[in-house]
Design an enzyme around this catalytic site. Structure first.
Site, PDB file in Angstrom:
ATOM      1  N   ASP A  13       5.632  -7.184  -8.926  1.00 17.53           N
ATOM      2  CA  ASP A  13       4.755  -7.493  -7.791  1.00 17.53           C
ATOM      3  C   ASP A  13       4.530  -6.306  -6.863  1.00 17.53           C
ATOM      4  O   ASP A  13       4.330  -6.459  -5.655  1.00 17.53           O
ATOM      5  CB  ASP A  13       5.312  -8.677  -6.975  1.00 17.53           C
ATOM      6  N   GLU A  14       4.507  -5.119  -7.428  1.00 15.26           N
ATOM      7  CA  GLU A  14       4.359  -3.899  -6.618  1.00 15.26           C
ATOM      8  C   GLU A  14       2.905  -3.635  -6.226  1.00 15.26           C
ATOM      9  O   GLU A  14       2.632  -2.750  -5.397  1.00 15.26           O
ATOM     10  CB  GLU A  14       4.886  -2.679  -7.397  1.00 15.26           C
ATOM     11  N   LYS A  16       0.512  -3.671  -9.022  1.00 12.75           N
ATOM     12  CA  LYS A  16      -0.003  -3.048 -10.256  1.00 12.75           C
ATOM     13  C   LYS A  16      -1.427  -3.502 -10.552  1.00 12.75           C
ATOM     14  O   LYS A  16      -2.256  -2.725 -11.001  1.00 12.75           O
ATOM     15  CB  LYS A  16       0.902  -3.414 -11.449  1.00 12.75           C
ATOM     16  N   LYS A  18      -3.838  -4.475  -8.528  1.00 10.54           N
ATOM     17  CA  LYS A  18      -4.823  -3.799  -7.678  1.00 10.54           C
ATOM     18  C   LYS A  18      -5.085  -2.382  -8.197  1.00 10.54           C
ATOM     19  O   LYS A  18      -6.233  -1.967  -8.352  1.00 10.54           O
ATOM     20  CB  LYS A  18      -4.325  -3.752  -6.221  1.00 10.54           C
ATOM     21  N   GLY A  40       1.675 -12.043 -12.669  1.00 13.59           N
ATOM     22  CA  GLY A  40       0.619 -12.519 -11.781  1.00 13.59           C
ATOM     23  C   GLY A  40       0.087 -11.289 -11.085  1.00 13.59           C
ATOM     24  O   GLY A  40       0.763 -10.727 -10.229  1.00 13.59           O
ATOM     25  N   HIS A  41      -1.065 -10.811 -11.510  1.00 14.18           N
ATOM     26  CA  HIS A  41      -1.626  -9.572 -10.977  1.00 14.18           C
ATOM     27  C   HIS A  41      -2.842  -9.889 -10.130  1.00 14.18           C
ATOM     28  O   HIS A  41      -3.845 -10.399 -10.632  1.00 14.18           O
ATOM     29  CB  HIS A  41      -1.999  -8.613 -12.118  1.00 14.18           C
ATOM     30  N   GLN A 222       5.563  -6.874 -14.847  1.00 14.64           N
ATOM     31  CA  GLN A 222       6.938  -6.857 -14.304  1.00 14.64           C
ATOM     32  C   GLN A 222       7.264  -5.451 -13.783  1.00 14.64           C
ATOM     33  O   GLN A 222       6.366  -4.755 -13.356  1.00 14.64           O
ATOM     34  CB  GLN A 222       7.954  -7.324 -15.368  1.00 14.64           C
ATOM     35  N   THR A 297       3.114 -14.863  -6.936  1.00 15.30           N
ATOM     36  CA  THR A 297       1.757 -15.131  -7.423  1.00 15.30           C
ATOM     37  C   THR A 297       1.770 -16.234  -8.479  1.00 15.30           C
ATOM     38  O   THR A 297       0.860 -17.051  -8.553  1.00 15.30           O
ATOM     39  CB  THR A 297       1.182 -13.833  -8.055  1.00 15.30           C
ATOM     40  N   ARG A 301       7.102 -19.011  -5.098  1.00 13.59           N
ATOM     41  CA  ARG A 301       8.424 -18.897  -4.460  1.00 13.59           C
ATOM     42  C   ARG A 301       8.413 -17.779  -3.426  1.00 13.59           C
ATOM     43  O   ARG A 301       7.777 -16.733  -3.639  1.00 13.59           O
ATOM     44  CB  ARG A 301       9.490 -18.540  -5.508  1.00 13.59           C
ATOM     45  N   ASP A 331       0.996  -0.888   4.938  1.00 11.48           N
ATOM     46  CA  ASP A 331       0.521  -1.564   6.154  1.00 11.48           C
ATOM     47  C   ASP A 331       1.507  -2.626   6.640  1.00 11.48           C
ATOM     48  O   ASP A 331       1.547  -2.950   7.828  1.00 11.48           O
ATOM     49  CB  ASP A 331      -0.855  -2.211   5.896  1.00 11.48           C
ATOM     50  N   VAL A 412      -3.186   0.411   1.635  1.00  8.11           N
ATOM     51  CA  VAL A 412      -2.968  -0.073   3.008  1.00  8.11           C
ATOM     52  C   VAL A 412      -3.522  -1.483   3.220  1.00  8.11           C
ATOM     53  O   VAL A 412      -3.686  -1.928   4.354  1.00  8.11           O
ATOM     54  CB  VAL A 412      -3.574   0.909   4.043  1.00  8.11           C
TER      55      VAL A 412
END
Ligand code: GDP
Ligand code: IMO
Ligand code: MG
Length: 423
Positions: A13-14, A16, A18, A40-41, A222, A297, A301, A331, A412
């Site tokens: 969930d970093e 990726k 986007k 979940g991207h 992941q 996503t 949770r 941000d 951001v």
């Protein structure tokens, strides 16, 4: 030659999705090499939000080829639904193909995931319950179903046989109800007409693309710390998010990779159980969760939040050979007076610069923090490095220096536009 890999540097969930969406514009072929619908991207572009589970984000552009390659486990029901939804929105612009070697996830794998987690009780991993572990286990046990099997007349019989085999486990070992093989097939059968025509020899497609010098983007799912071998086992997923996975899972060779972009938040999150040394359970963690909308996503949770962990990030950078770093969600830290970064650990009175990922050892490793001043400025509208507050630039510089890597992209905001390219 241009083959770029986008790789999660933390616990997923970093951001990726986007970044992959942005980079996909300059690539012809976008591929997923591992994982499944546990991913979940999120892509937010031109007022539309997409939450991709299996389909690589490149499909939002015309004339792109999106591939689900050999290392992916494809949930047929999820993929068929995802395709239909995108088609209905008129957003399926690229072409999608599925490797004939890709293993399939069918609903009985998801049921097995649930039973397995329940049986683990307090030692549960907190999986996404998307059948990932069971599908990879079947693959390595050499009893799995592959995409090419959808092309054969006995596919229905094989789905039913797999369900019956798992019923022995469900009733005998887990003490649960049987699953009806006909009901499983009733869910799988309608997906065959949608997906079977997409099955192809993606290894050949990838090799031909490399020979023709067509730019390729690998969209990792992941993150490094969830890698089955290099993560915090057993609190991991069942695939290889690291750059080696992008080779094993596609038919690319080490010669082909030219750029490896690690993606890291400016802080750290984790969904599910497992060690997380820099977890912040106080108000600052709460601020990160709320300001960063840190809710899963896939499962919704709440994500556990904490400070940036530089030893773990360096570990990720070394394992995958990052050529650069994309720093996301900066941000979210806009309102903090002070920002902590973990620069080492202490264990048994000794300083450790290299993390020990064994969960027990990582649990008892205490972070050594450096405290940096916050910039206390709304940065979400900034689009150029020169406009960033100097304390913000110092924060980025600190990370670059620690890792010995350039930060080439700063995100951001969630929208594709909210991006700063540093060059
Ligand atoms: P992925 O799995 O790595 O693709 O990441 P996810 O999409 O699961 O989670 C990232 C979340 O953060 C999503 O809700 C994104 O829309 C959002 N996001 C991505 N980049 C930024 C950013 O720079 N700032 C903020 N505030 N949100 C972001
Ligand atoms: P993306 O691609 C964050 C976590 C789960 C659990 C562990 C094992 O969106 O970054 P699994 O269902 O894979 O067997 O669960 O891995 N996990 C993720 N966490 N982002 C993901 O994907 C994840 N995929 C799996 O929460 O802790
Ligand atoms: Mg995600």
């Amino acid at each position: 030659m241009s083959v770029t890999a986008v790789i999660g540097a933390q616990w997923g969930d970093e951001g990726k999705g986007k970044l992959a969406h942005i980079l996909a514009a300059d690539n012809d072929i976008i591929l997923r090499y591992q994982g499944g619908s546990n991913a979940g991207h999120t892509v937010i572009s031109e007022g539309q939000t997409y939450k991709f589970k299996l389909i690589p984000s490149g499909v939002l552009y015309e004339n792109k080829l999106a591939l689900l390659c050999d290392g992916v486990v494809v949930n047929v029901v999820t993929l068929a639904n995802e395709l239909t939804e995108l088609q209905q929105r008129g957003q399926l612009k690229g072409e999608l193909k599925i490797s004939r070697h890709a293993h399939l996830v069918i609903p009985v794998h998801c049921q097995q995931d649930v039973y397995f987690e329940e049986a683990k009780g307090p030692r549960a991993i907190g999986t996404t319950r998307r059948g990932i572990g069971p599908a990879y286990a079947d693959k390595y046990f050499r009893v799995g179903l592959r995409a090419a099997d959808m092309l054969n007349g006995d596919f229905g019989a094989r789905v039913r046989a797999m369900t019956k085999r798992k019923n022995v486990l469900f009733t005998g070992y887990y003490g649960k109800q049987e699953v009806n093989p006909d009901e499983i097939w009733a869910q799988v059968e309608p997906t065959v007409a949608v997906l079977a025509p997409l099955v192809d020899d993606t290894v050949q497609l990838v090799r031909n693309a490399v020979k023709a010098n067509r730019p390729i983007l690998c969209e990792g799912a992941q993150g490094t710390l969830l890698d089955i071998d290099y993560g915090t086992y057993p609190f991991v997923t069942s695939s290889h998010p690291v750059s080696g996975g992008a080779l094993l899972g596609t038919g690319l060779s080490w010669r082909d990779l030219s750029r490896v972009v690690g993606v890291s938040k400016a802080y750290t999150t984790r969904v599910g159980a497992g060690p997380f040394p820099t977890e912040e359970r106080g108000p600052e963690g709460e601020l990160m969760r709320e300001a960063g909308a840190e809710y899963g996503t896939v499962t919704g949770r709440p994500r556990r939040c904490g400070w940036l962990d530089l030893p773990l990030l360096k570990y990720a950078a070394e394992l995958s050979g990052f050529t650069e770093l994309a720093l996301t969600k900066t941000d979210v830290l806009d309102d903090l007076d002070e920002i902590k970064v973990c620069v080492a650990y202490e264990r048994d009175g000794q300083r450790l610069d290299w993390p020990d990922l064994d969960p027990h050892e990582l649990e008892r490793s205490t972070p050594v923090y450096e405290v940096l001043p916050g910039w206390r400025t709304d940065t979400s509208g900034i689009r150029a490095v020169v406009d960033l507050p100097s304390r913000f630039r110092d924060y980025v510089g600190y990370i670059e220096q620690y890792l010995g890597l350039p930060v080439t992209v700063i995100s951001v905001g969630a929208d594709a536009q909210a991006t700063i390219f540093c060059s």
